[in-house]
Design a protein around this motif. Structure first.
Motif, PDB file in Angstrom:
ATOM      1  N   GLY A   7       0.816  -1.212   0.000  1.00  0.00           N
ATOM      2  CA  GLY A   7       0.000   0.000   0.000  1.00  0.00           C
ATOM      3  C   GLY A   7       0.846   1.257   0.000  1.00  0.00           C
ATOM      4  N   GLN A   8       1.922   1.250   0.769  1.00  0.00           N
ATOM      5  CA  GLN A   8       2.808   2.416   0.798  1.00  0.00           C
ATOM      6  C   GLN A   8       3.509   2.606  -0.546  1.00  0.00           C
ATOM      7  OE1 GLN A   8       5.341   1.571   4.156  1.00  0.00           O
ATOM      8  NE2 GLN A   8       3.803   2.237   5.651  1.00  0.00           N
ATOM      9  N   TYR A   9       3.847   1.506  -1.191  1.00  0.00           N
ATOM     10  CA  TYR A   9       4.443   1.581  -2.525  1.00  0.00           C
ATOM     11  C   TYR A   9       3.474   2.240  -3.503  1.00  0.00           C
ATOM     12  CZ  TYR A   9       5.647   0.006  -7.217  1.00  0.00           C
ATOM     13  OH  TYR A   9       5.904  -0.035  -8.571  1.00  0.00           O
ATOM     14  N   LEU A  10       2.207   1.859  -3.451  1.00  0.00           N
ATOM     15  CA  LEU A  10       1.222   2.457  -4.354  1.00  0.00           C
ATOM     16  C   LEU A  10       1.012   3.934  -4.032  1.00  0.00           C
ATOM     17  CD1 LEU A  10      -1.277  -0.532  -4.534  1.00  0.00           C
ATOM     18  CD2 LEU A  10       0.383   0.183  -6.269  1.00  0.00           C
ATOM     19  N   ASP A  11       1.084   4.294  -2.744  1.00  0.00           N
ATOM     20  CA  ASP A  11       1.058   5.723  -2.389  1.00  0.00           C
ATOM     21  C   ASP A  11       2.235   6.449  -3.030  1.00  0.00           C
ATOM     22  OD1 ASP A  11      -1.175   5.262  -0.793  1.00  0.00           O
ATOM     23  OD2 ASP A  11      -0.016   5.125   1.066  1.00  0.00           O
ATOM     24  N   CYS A  12       3.384   5.790  -3.041  1.00  0.00           N
ATOM     25  CA  CYS A  12       4.601   6.354  -3.656  1.00  0.00           C
ATOM     26  C   CYS A  12       4.369   6.601  -5.147  1.00  0.00           C
ATOM     27  CB  CYS A  12       5.753   5.383  -3.419  1.00  0.00           C
ATOM     28  SG  CYS A  12       7.168   5.534  -4.502  1.00  0.00           S
ATOM     29  N   LEU A  13       3.746   5.633  -5.835  1.00  0.00           N
ATOM     30  CA  LEU A  13       3.468   5.809  -7.262  1.00  0.00           C
ATOM     31  C   LEU A  13       2.465   6.936  -7.493  1.00  0.00           C
ATOM     32  CD1 LEU A  13       3.247   2.284  -8.937  1.00  0.00           C
ATOM     33  CD2 LEU A  13       5.230   3.755  -8.557  1.00  0.00           C
ATOM     34  N   GLU A  14       1.458   7.027  -6.655  1.00  0.00           N
ATOM     35  CA  GLU A  14       0.487   8.115  -6.797  1.00  0.00           C
ATOM     36  C   GLU A  14       1.166   9.471  -6.660  1.00  0.00           C
ATOM     37  OE1 GLU A  14      -2.741   7.479  -4.090  1.00  0.00           O
ATOM     38  OE2 GLU A  14      -3.814   6.201  -5.505  1.00  0.00           O
ATOM     39  N   ALA A  15       2.064   9.582  -5.683  1.00  0.00           N
ATOM     40  CA  ALA A  15       2.785  10.842  -5.484  1.00  0.00           C
ATOM     41  C   ALA A  15       3.658  11.154  -6.693  1.00  0.00           C
ATOM     42  CB  ALA A  15       3.636  10.763  -4.216  1.00  0.00           C
ATOM     43  N   ALA A  16       4.319  10.129  -7.231  1.00  0.00           N
ATOM     44  CA  ALA A  16       5.180  10.325  -8.407  1.00  0.00           C
ATOM     45  C   ALA A  16       4.353  10.744  -9.606  1.00  0.00           C
ATOM     46  CB  ALA A  16       5.945   9.040  -8.709  1.00  0.00           C
ATOM     47  N   ARG A  17       3.223  10.095  -9.820  1.00  0.00           N
ATOM     48  CA  ARG A  17       2.367  10.427 -10.961  1.00  0.00           C
ATOM     49  C   ARG A  17       1.883  11.873 -10.858  1.00  0.00           C
ATOM     50  NH1 ARG A  17      -0.311   7.555 -14.809  1.00  0.00           N
ATOM     51  NH2 ARG A  17      -2.188   8.505 -15.660  1.00  0.00           N
ATOM     52  N   SER A  18       1.493  12.284  -9.646  1.00  0.00           N
ATOM     53  CA  SER A  18       1.024  13.651  -9.440  1.00  0.00           C
ATOM     54  C   SER A  18       2.144  14.658  -9.713  1.00  0.00           C
ATOM     55  CB  SER A  18       0.504  13.801  -8.018  1.00  0.00           C
ATOM     56  OG  SER A  18       0.118  15.127  -7.758  1.00  0.00           O
ATOM     57  N   GLU A  19       3.353  14.338  -9.266  1.00  0.00           N
ATOM     58  CA  GLU A  19       4.488  15.252  -9.429  1.00  0.00           C
ATOM     59  C   GLU A  19       4.866  15.421 -10.901  1.00  0.00           C
ATOM     60  OE1 GLU A  19       6.829  18.056  -8.137  1.00  0.00           O
ATOM     61  OE2 GLU A  19       5.760  16.813  -6.675  1.00  0.00           O
ATOM     62  N   LEU A  20       4.711  14.360 -11.688  1.00  0.00           N
ATOM     63  CA  LEU A  20       5.159  14.393 -13.081  1.00  0.00           C
ATOM     64  C   LEU A  20       4.056  14.747 -14.074  1.00  0.00           C
ATOM     65  CD1 LEU A  20       7.437  11.208 -13.119  1.00  0.00           C
ATOM     66  CD2 LEU A  20       8.166  13.598 -12.980  1.00  0.00           C
ATOM     67  N   THR A  21       2.817  14.865 -13.601  1.00  0.00           N
ATOM     68  CA  THR A  21       1.706  15.148 -14.507  1.00  0.00           C
ATOM     69  C   THR A  21       1.979  16.399 -15.333  1.00  0.00           C
ATOM     70  OG1 THR A  21       0.073  14.083 -13.090  1.00  0.00           O
ATOM     71  CG2 THR A  21      -0.740  15.719 -14.638  1.00  0.00           C
ATOM     72  N   GLY A  22       1.780  16.280 -16.642  1.00  0.00           N
ATOM     73  CA  GLY A  22       1.999  17.419 -17.529  1.00  0.00           C
ATOM     74  C   GLY A  22       3.437  17.599 -17.948  1.00  0.00           C
ATOM     75  N   SER A  23       4.324  16.725 -17.484  1.00  0.00           N
ATOM     76  CA  SER A  23       5.728  16.840 -17.896  1.00  0.00           C
ATOM     77  C   SER A  23       6.188  15.519 -18.496  1.00  0.00           C
ATOM     78  CB  SER A  23       6.605  17.263 -16.716  1.00  0.00           C
ATOM     79  OG  SER A  23       6.450  16.376 -15.616  1.00  0.00           O
ATOM     80  N   LEU A  24       6.817  14.684 -17.686  1.00  0.00           N
ATOM     81  CA  LEU A  24       7.382  13.428 -18.187  1.00  0.00           C
ATOM     82  C   LEU A  24       6.430  12.253 -18.012  1.00  0.00           C
ATOM     83  CD1 LEU A  24      11.045  13.527 -16.876  1.00  0.00           C
ATOM     84  CD2 LEU A  24      10.375  13.103 -19.230  1.00  0.00           C
ATOM     85  N   PRO A  25       6.382  11.324 -18.964  1.00  0.00           N
ATOM     86  CA  PRO A  25       5.677  10.063 -18.737  1.00  0.00           C
ATOM     87  C   PRO A  25       6.347   9.273 -17.610  1.00  0.00           C
ATOM     88  CG  PRO A  25       6.131  10.385 -21.076  1.00  0.00           C
ATOM     89  CD  PRO A  25       6.910  11.428 -20.340  1.00  0.00           C
ATOM     90  N   LEU A  26       5.533   8.562 -16.853  1.00  0.00           N
ATOM     91  CA  LEU A  26       6.038   7.734 -15.755  1.00  0.00           C
ATOM     92  C   LEU A  26       6.041   6.272 -16.187  1.00  0.00           C
ATOM     93  CD1 LEU A  26       6.883   7.300 -12.770  1.00  0.00           C
ATOM     94  CD2 LEU A  26       4.426   7.131 -12.227  1.00  0.00           C
ATOM     95  N   GLN A  27       7.234   5.689 -16.268  1.00  0.00           N
ATOM     96  CA  GLN A  27       7.386   4.244 -16.447  1.00  0.00           C
ATOM     97  C   GLN A  27       7.584   3.607 -15.080  1.00  0.00           C
ATOM     98  OE1 GLN A  27      10.883   3.670 -18.831  1.00  0.00           O
ATOM     99  NE2 GLN A  27       9.788   3.708 -20.770  1.00  0.00           N
TER     100      GLN A  27
END
Length: 302
Positions: free
Chosen positions: A160-180
């Motif tokens: 669950g914490q890992y998925l929170d980490c991905l959500e935070a990363a996706r939010s930070e990169l939105t509108g800039s770089l694609p997230l792999q």
């Protein structure tokens, strides 16, 4: 020395000379209509023009179209060197994705460190865009919570914490770089309940990423296809692309005989790529292959 012995000795020396001069036979480059091929590397390609030239020549011979570059120490301090590498790669038709990942980023207390690293990459890429220079293709997160010492006891919580980490990363990169996101194949067997819904951990990761790199580390065609089946079905349903990753690295453990092409060699790898491609090319979610790593492929036996 008898003439026959001398002739055999000369023939043997000629064969050795030919081997040294010619090296191992090189596989035919992939055609433009074949699925893309990416290659991980953790070599300091940004810091050495000679290393860059060697990689570009190798990539051209093998038909590699994207570099997954380990970039833990590149930004912000070595932005100029990374920029020169991106320009050189673009000139050769190569895309570059930067790979970052620490298992500790899973933990909530490390969220600030994660976001700081992502912002450095985002700011670098946006500065490149403003200058009209070659940009990164994506940022790849290789965060593996199962490497943490408390995984066996706390797997659901850490997932669950890992998925929170991905959500935070996706939010930070939105509108800039694609997230792999790079994920191991066995996450499909880890059901996680989140937001009132249960999905495999692999499917949650696929949902949160723009593209997933499935570390499908098997060296038999049927095993590779079995590993890819469920993640590919999830990705297809979610409208996300999946790259199938295969391993070339040699580790001294029993599992390596089943997970890597190190002992099987180049011929087995090329045959597996052809056969897996023939089966997966009909899947809309299939976005090509990635091989781990450049350093291992250089020394892979024929």
């Amino acid at each position: 020395m008898p003439a026959s012995s001398q002739l055999r000795r000369i023939a043997a020396l000629a064969l050795v000379a030919c081997f040294l001069a010619c090296g191992h036979p090189t596989p035919e480059p992939r055609r433009a209509d074949q699925p893309p091929l990416a290659l991980w590397s953790y070599r300091d390609l940004a810091g050495s023009e000679a290393a860059q030239r060697a990689f570009f020549a190798f990539a051209a011979r093998r038909g590699v179209r994207e570099l997954y570059l380990g970039g833990a120490d590149l930004l912000p301090g070595r932005a100029e060197a990374l920029g020169r590498l991106l320009d050189a790669a673009q000139d050769r038709g190569l895309r570059v994705s930067l790979v970052l990942g620490r298992a500790a980023w899973t933990r909530p207390g490390q969220r600030a460190a994660l976001l700081e690293a992502l912002r450095a990459v985002r700011d670098f890429d946006q500065a490149r865009a403003r200058a009209g220079r070659a940009r990164l293709a994506a940022l790849q997160l290789d965060v593996e919570p199962h490497a943490l010492p408390d995984w066996e006891r706390e797997a659901p919580k850490l997932s669950g914490q890992y998925l929170d980490c991905l959500e935070a990363a996706r939010s930070e990169l939105t509108g800039s770089l694609p997230l792999q996101v790079a994920i191991p194949v066995w996450w499909q067997d880890r059901p996680i309940r989140r937001g009132g819904r249960t999905r495999p951990l692999s499917e949650w990761a696929i949902l949160l990423a723009d593209q997933t790199v499935l570390m499908d580390y098997r060296n038999q065609v049927e095993g590779i296809l079995r590993g890819a089946a469920e993640p590919m079905a999830s990705a297809q349903a979610l409208g996300r692309p999946v790259v199938v990753g295969l391993a070339l690295h040699c580790e001294r453990d029993a599992e390596n005989a089943h997970t890597s092409f190190c002992r099987l060699g180049e011929g087995a790898l090329q045959k597996a790529l052809r056969q897996v491609e023939a089966r997966l090319s009909r899947e809309r979610a299939f976005a090509g292959f990635a091989l781990f790593t450049y350093e291992d492929w250089e020394s892979l036996k024929p």
